[in-house]
Design an enzyme around this catalytic site. Structure first.
Site, short mmCIF file in Angstrom:
data_model
loop_
_atom_site.label_atom_id
_atom_site.label_comp_id
_atom_site.label_asym_id
_atom_site.label_seq_id
_atom_site.Cartn_x
_atom_site.Cartn_y
_atom_site.Cartn_z
N CYS A 162 0.85 -1.20 0.00
CA CYS A 162 0.00 0.00 0.00
C CYS A 162 0.88 1.25 0.00
CB CYS A 162 -0.93 0.04 1.21
SG CYS A 162 -1.91 1.56 1.23
N LYS B 11 0.47 -9.69 -1.91
CA LYS B 11 0.24 -8.67 -2.93
C LYS B 11 1.47 -7.78 -3.05
CE LYS B 11 -3.29 -5.52 -4.69
NZ LYS B 11 -4.66 -5.02 -4.47
N GLY C 59 -5.92 1.82 -12.96
CA GLY C 59 -6.71 2.02 -14.17
C GLY C 59 -5.97 1.55 -15.41
#
Lengths: 256, 302
Positions: free
Chosen positions: B130, B165, B217
């Site tokens: 993160c 992750k 995105g």
């Protein structure tokens, strides 16, 4: 209230001056979802300069014609492109989103709108009138050209107008309008942030309950991304898209 | 209908389509739009030991073909998840994966220990990537030592599937992937967001309260595809691919690059039903290409 992803056909795009347009939309499948005043839609804009949907207030639901109205101000790439739609074009909407204004069963209500922020107050005024409320509208704008849908508002309440240049109604900001000195059971407000803060301050001083509709920058519109948060007294950071966009100003940590 | 089932080292997915953490809430937000049990799985919002308020507003800005976010792991903490949210979603017939984040190694371990006994959560996704928190987060994911420390501690504490992750904000993502594989990760998912920044030139101020944020995105997709392809060649554990998947074609691209499953993130904001369209596209693609089993597509670039 169930949310949908739904295609609408543009029935009309009524331009109002250079900056505004009223889009009248009909659901392709003929089924209009239930919605409440103050809720909003997320419009997909088919344009290479935008990526995310754009949140737009529900302006009105014309049950007779089965039309949803949205009032759009040319405020950037997305809304500029949206205003170019033509009759017959298809728009994809996610709706209805958020929690709307509270609906009083009777009483004296003042609805305060500034600029394109008047949008959700049309359906709100209609519903409040149906509930037996005595509705007054205080609508402010820079100039006469920015006072939108005045004839429509007049159907549901008494109109009080303010323009900054004095071209219509009282000269000055809505907060200087004399009607704000009258007694009301509730003030419901939507417009630019400084205006809403000023109205909230007057309401607090006069011990009148006040609701405002926020428009924090958002991505998903359904409470998934946690981007559009507002800091509240009751629950800390909450999503404007899901817990709002309408908040009682007592729950907001606005200074003064 | 071809075979869509894939397995992430014991975590059985009915199809390879999952949703990415932080873009799908707790699933419930999407329940009006489609039957969540059609998904291969969904990864719930990043969960920490204690409640976190996240970063101040503003937290997002649209960018060309993408967006920057700086949410900062806002969540009510693992106990709230187990007691208040899990009971509402546990009936959903799909794999529920909890994304776990922490400021210290002990935080990660404590959260995972609590999740051991949560019956219908068969995997955790360890978030060492993160970019929006001051302590922990990406700091653990940008060095092999940091990543090993977190993952080996979690491995000792958690008995089900561990997905790690990975951050793309490193010189060589395959080194981190190999490091976590060596200490017991069952799978890696990549990529998390790319550290980015945008300035409003009229006000001369940054758009985000934290100045920098995570870019997601369509704009990141080619970089993510490259990293998935490199990582799939570097490790023997399954790779879950994500980064800018907008449609079925993009999902197939990740499978061909070597991903055993994919996660859909930012696209959920634009079309809440996109995951269902992706599952249908994969099925149609397999028919079109005479492929009976989706596993034959994994790493199937010619």
């Amino acid at each position: 209230m169930k949310k949908y992803v739904k295609n609408f056909k543009v029935v009309d795009n009524i331009r109002m001056g250079d900056l505004y347009g009223l889009l009248k939309l009909a659901p392709i499948d003929g089924i209009m979802p239930d919605m409440l005043p103050g809720q909003f839609v997320q419009v997909y804009i088919n344009c290479r300069d935008t990526y995310l949907r754009r949140p737009i207030s529900i302006n009105f639901v014309d049950k007779l014609r089965n039309e949803l109205w949205i009032l759009v101000r040319d405020a950037g790439k997305g809304t500029h492109h949206l205003l170019q739609v033509q009759r017959g074009d298809i728009l994809n909407l996610v709706l209805p989103l958020g929690k709307g204004f509270s609906i009083k069963q009777g009483g004296k209500i003042l609805l305060v709108g500034g600029g394109v922020g008047v949008a959700p107050l049309l359906l709100l005024g209609k519903i409040l009138k149906e509930q037996g409320c005595l509705v007054s509208y205080l609508i402010g704008a820079k100039s006469k050209e920015d006072l939108l849908l005045i004839d429509e508002f007049a159907k549901y309440g008494v109109l009080y107008l303010s323009t900054e240049d004095g071209s219509m109604g009282e000269k000055g900001f809505v907060t200087q309008n004399k009607i704000l000195q009258s007694d009301f059971d509730l003030i419901q407000c939507c417009g630019p942030l400084p205006m809403m803060k000023a109205v909230a301050k007057i309401a607090r001083e006069r011990h009148i309950d006040c609701e405002v509709s926020l428009e924090n920058m958002m991505a998903c519109g359904i409470g998934a991304c946690l981007c559009c948060v507002e800091d509240t007294v009751s629950a800390g950071n909450v999503c404007v898209c899901k817990n709002g966009p309408v908040f009682n100003t007592n729950d907001l940590k606005w200074e003064n | 209908m071809g075979k869509l089932k894939v397995s992430i080292r014991g975590l059985e997915l009915k199809n390879p389509v999952m949703t990415a953490s932080g873009t799908f809430g707790y699933g419930e937000e999407f329940a009006d739009f489609f039957d969540l049990s059609r998904l291969g799985g969904f990864v719930v919002k990043g969960t920490t030991l204690n409640h976190r308020e996240g970063n101040p507003y503003p937290r997002m800005v649209e960018t060309p073909s993408g967006m920057l976010n700086a949410v900062g792991l806002q969540n009510h903490g693992v106990d709230y998840f187990i007691n208040n949210i899990y009971p509402r979603i546990k009936h959903i017939d799909t794999q529920i994966v909890v994304n776990v984040s922490g400021s210290t190694v002990a935080d990660y371990v404590a959260v995972c220990e609590k999740l051991n006994d949560v019956e219908n959560v068969n995997a955790v996704e360890i978030n060492i990537s993160c970019p929006n928190v001051k302590q922990g987060g990406m700091a653990f994911g940008t060095t092999c030592t940091g990543a090993e420390t977190v993952v080996s501690a979690v491995r000792a504490a958690y008995h089900k599937t561990i997905i790690v992750k990975l951050s793309p904000n490193v010189t060589d993502i395959t080194e981190i992937a190999k490091a976590v594989e060596a200490v017991g990760a069952d799978a890696v998912s990549l990529t998390n967001t790319f550290l980015g920044m945008a300035i409003n030139v009229e006000t001369r101020k940054p758009y985000l309260s934290t100045i920098t944020g995570g870019l997601s995105g369509a704009c990141i997709r080619p970089i993510a595809v490259r990293m998935v392809w490199q990582t799939a060649h570097a490790v023997n554990i399954p790779v879950i691919g994500l980064g800018g998947i907008m449609n079925g074609r993009d999902a197939i691209e990740f499978l061909l690059a070597g991903a055993s499953a994919i996660q859909v993130g930012t696209a959920n904001f634009i079309d809440p039903t996109v995951t269902i369209k992706i599952i249908e596209y994969i099925n149609d693609y397999m028919l079109r290409h005479n492929i009976d089993d989706v596993n034959d597509l994994i790493g199937g670039m010619l």
